[in-house]
Scaffold this motif. Structure first.
Motif: not given
Ligand code: ACO
Length: 326
Positions: A1-3, A124, A128, A169-170, A172-173, A177
């Motif tokens: 899974q991507y952020s 999203e 994701k 995509r960005t 992680e974290g 959220l």
């Protein structure tokens, strides 16, 4: 899974302005009534040659430039609106043509004022799970075209505009959220545009009875809004393991200053952490949150690593919230 995060924002507003003083000459109202009951001072209104896709296109181009992204690299376009150019083709397909995003899938989404948050949450998922890399999510309205300009109960409240974001995509974290969407179809009759669909097609009957205009039970919508905005914002926070005191900035749907202040109070937030622009633009339905977000980013109200909550309610009835780490 991507952020998944926001890579760029943009907005577009028609030039023509209708102030409360202008409205005093059109219906039985006063600047004082409108300001004290709603917080609205003015609104932008599209001219007869401007449709929702035109404002959407301008906002989309700005968001793409802000994200430094070519139109050919867009995989998905979602336009959230209750005022599409026409029933079909979708406004998103018209935007796809206008910006030359030839590889993108495109569709419209209708969740009234919550539409932009619904759209972000859908886009999203595709990013994701790795299906898509870049999505344009646009909230856009020309509500002036479906208002009864002789009905003071509704015409003073709304305005036209469009806001867009590029989702991608960005790290992680960061980025989105959590999100929370909801609906209460059983209460939907408090806010409707009854005619123009398959239940009451456009006809002399619908015109005579003004059924193609927005109809609203204002005080019922008001009560629902105050209840749901605080609850939705809290839900997005708790889904990501945060508490009320962690919020750095709130971008609420811009319907009424009393609804916004009531929600801020429930969230124990001082008003300097809440973005308000409804004094200038009124309620732009699906465009309110993305236009406010774009302005807040440009005004430096949102800073790197801020925890930002977007929250909206609207016709359906619907609601939605998103927690972002900027
Ligand atoms: N100017 C002067 N008087 C007015 C106006 C006006 N523009 N509009 C209504 N009134 C009058 C009404 O006729 C009524 O008079 P009456 O009591 O003699 O019948 C009275 O003002 C209404 O007063 P209240 O009900 O006390 O007004 P309230 O404080 O509830 O404010 C308002 C009304 C502003 C509509 C408020 O209820 C509201 O903001 N509701 C939420 C609306 C909303 O957010 N809608 C959009 C939802 S988002 C979406 O999906 C599009």
């Amino acid at each position: 899974q991507y952020s998944v995060g926001i890579g760029g924002t943009g907005s577009a507003l028609p030039e023509k302005e209708i102030t409360n003083l202008d409205l005093e000459k059109m219906v039985d109202t006063t600047d004082e009534w409108i300001r004290t009951r709603t917080g609205i001072g003015s609104r932008r209104v599209a001219d007869e040659n401007t449709a929702t896709s035109d404002l959407s296109t301008e906002a989309a181009r700005k968001a793409l430039a802000d994200a430094d992204l070519n139109p050919e690299d867009v995989d998905l376009i979602i336009v959230a609106t209750v005022t599409p150019d026409m029933a079909f083709p979708s406004t998103a397909c018209i935007v796809q043509k206008n910006i030359g995003a030839t590889k993108a899938a495109a569709f419209d989404l209708e969740a009234a004022c919550s539409g932009f948050i619904y759209g972000m949450t859908i886009a999203e998922q595709f990013i994701k799970n790795g299906v898509y890399k870049n999505a344009l999510v646009i909230g856009a309205e020309t509500l002036s075209k479906i208002l009864n300009w002789e009905d003071r109960n509704t015409c003073v409240l709304f305005g036209d505009g469009a806001g867009a974001v590029v989702l991608q995509r960005t790290e992680e974290g960061m980025g989105i959220l959590s999100s929370y969407l909801g609906a209460d179809g059983a209460s939907g009759d408090v806010l409707t545009q009854p005619a123009g669909g398959s239940r009451i097609p456009a006809s002399e009957f619908s015109l005579e009875n003004k059924l193609h205009y927005v109809q609203m039970d204002g005080s019922e919508v008001f009560k629902f809004a105050v209840r749901v905005m605080g609850r939705a914002a809290k839900e997005a926070l708790s889904r990501a393991g945060y508490d009320l005191e962690d919020i750095d900035f709130l971008i609420p749907h811009q319907a009424n200053i009393r609804i916004i202040e009531g929600s801020a109070k429930r969230l124990k937030l001082p008003m300097d952490k809440v973005y308000v622009n409804l004094d200038k633009y009124g309620n732009m339905s699906a465009a309110s949150v993305p236009v406010a977000l774009d302005e807040a980013v440009r005004n430096g109200k949102i800073k790197k690593n801020d925890l930002v909550v977007l929250v909206a309610f609207g016709g359906g009835l619907t609601w939605g919230s998103t927690l972002l780490k900027w």
